[in-house]
Write an enzyme that holds these catalytic residues in place. Sequence first.
Site, PDB file in Angstrom:
ATOM      1  N   GLU A 135       0.760  -1.244   0.000  1.00  0.00           N
ATOM      2  CA  GLU A 135       0.000   0.000   0.000  1.00  0.00           C
ATOM      3  C   GLU A 135       0.795   1.300   0.000  1.00  0.00           C
ATOM      4  O   GLU A 135       0.632   2.139   0.896  1.00  0.00           O
ATOM      5  CB  GLU A 135      -0.976   0.013   1.201  1.00  0.00           C
ATOM      6  N   GLU A 162      -5.856  -8.446   0.881  1.00  0.00           N
ATOM      7  CA  GLU A 162      -6.483  -8.100   2.152  1.00  0.00           C
ATOM      8  C   GLU A 162      -7.979  -7.954   1.941  1.00  0.00           C
ATOM      9  O   GLU A 162      -8.419  -7.246   1.032  1.00  0.00           O
ATOM     10  CB  GLU A 162      -5.912  -6.779   2.730  1.00  0.00           C
TER      11      GLU A 162
END
Length: 536
Positions: free
Chosen positions: A373, A478
Amino acid sequence: MSIYVSRQLLLCIFLFSSTLLSLSHGRFTPNFRVQAVNLGGWLVTEGWIKPSLFDGIPNKDFLDGTGLQFKSVTIGKYLCAELGGGTIIVANRTSASGWETFKVWRINATSFQFRVFNKQFVGLDAAGNGIDVVAVSNAPGSGTFEIIRKPDDLSRVRIKAPNGFFLQAKSEVLVTANSKGDGAWGEDDPSVFEMTFSDRLHGEFQVTNGYGPEMAPHIMKLALTSSTLSLEHLCLFGYPFSLCFHVVKEHWSTYIVEEDFKFISSNGLNAVRIPVGWWIASDPTPPKPYVGGSLQALDNAFLWAQKYNIKVIIDLHAAAGSQNGFEHSSSRDGSQEWGQTDENIQETVAVIDFLTARYAKSPSLYAVELLNEPRSPGATLESVIKYYRDGYNAVRKHSSTAYVVMSNRLGPMDPKELFPLASGLQGTVIDVHYYNLFWPEVFDSMTVQQNIDFINTNRSAQLNEVTTANGPLTFVGEWVAEWQVKDATKEDYQRFAAAQLKLWGRATFGWAYWTLRNVNNHWSLEWMIKNGYISL
Ligand SMILES: *[C@@H]1O[C@H](CO)[C@@H](O)[C@H](O)[C@H]1NC(C)=O
Ligand SMILES: *[C@@H]1O[C@H](CO)[C@@H](O)[C@H](O)[C@H]1NC(C)=O
Ligand SMILES: *[C@@H]1O[C@H](CO)[C@@H](O)[C@H](O)[C@H]1NC(C)=O
């Protein structure tokens, strides 16, 4: 460590490498899909996952990155770094946001520095009268401050300056450090402020710096004791690493244990995604405040993974400088500075190089995720592409078979922006994270059915867009069966989880639940499985 022990350690490493040398094989068209769980909160701390880890920190309200706002009781207005920093501190703001927030840099349990919006540190005007409070220094070291709380009202504070005197708001435009601070905490005392907390971070930097250099190692690490090192312990099961060591039960050695891998393998999962931080590459002596020993824990994970036939995806979750400013990338104060220099990028490549070299010969190493991320616009597409290209090459130096996972950026971005790079390279995977959370306008008012429809319609469209015949594989690295619905029933959760599992089954590389264990039940796949919310 004695010479005797070191020799055995070397033998250990040698046998570890040679045992696995012959076991690697090509696998660029996966013959199975990853059904994984993240081992979140283990080697990269996230306080919300395991709050008790922070329980023993002295003066734990004041950790690195804590945002403080101070309202003068006499003036009734907030302290503010005028212009966000670079000049004086004033006391003339009726409401508080960025410029009125002072971020803690913790020196020890009682001494702090304060960083303002534009990143300068608060100090006294050394070039002037020596008592005006300013925020002009770009480096820490302009002196430390203490916060004295009123014993029977902890939100009332005085702030002691480096010169030993207390700050006082003399007027809206004059804040000086020349009060004795010995009054009765009255409404007429210009050295008294009403303090509010605006941000808190509970990451690896906060936990290690919070405990400090004496205590942090005991809280975090696997303590190695040489007494149990002996030749008999080597190479049992052909995999000597953890068996060489007797471990003391601390966070890394108790939070995730061998039994977890047994649980994982017997509940329909075939892989783990393991978040790690950049400091692991300088184990056993990482830069302060980090603590050595996380590498040993990762070695253990590989041992258990092999024993229970589980694949490992190593995930660089925290890069030096922080790639997203969140606690889960170990930001010190919310700043995001990763990728701004070539040196920083190469330092991150070196971490990937180190990790791949160490585990390339393990049959359990399945993939290396270069960076979790990175956040746009701070992490520019240019710097991310440069890093991903170099990181890919670092993996390929040691492994021709490990998949290389590239996480899409958070923030404004094109979901296919990595395709020009990834499509031209063998064995690449794009990681997308899909939560029905973190977007209040959309998710906070959704019903159960709207959440499920969003999976079937919007997420489905998003996943289709990135899942292409000739592009990289796709990985929903995720997701969680949690939402903003209040009072949802067990059946509601089951339907929500089932809808997601069905869709994520179309991701060509696979998926990973966030996370294995969490004090928040729905975020704990272990809890969800044991309580019948999810079955695989
Ligand atoms: C606060 O004081 C500064 C310094 O005099 C001034 O430039 C600024 O306009 C003032 N802001 C407000 C909201 O009064
Ligand atoms: C904390 O740091 C300050 C400033 O460096 C120092 O003066 C003080 O002695 C330290 N306190 C402790 C308990 O180490
Ligand atoms: C979800 O998809 C529907 C149907 O295409 C669309 O109308 C809606 O705007 C989308 N929602 C969001 C938040 O993008």
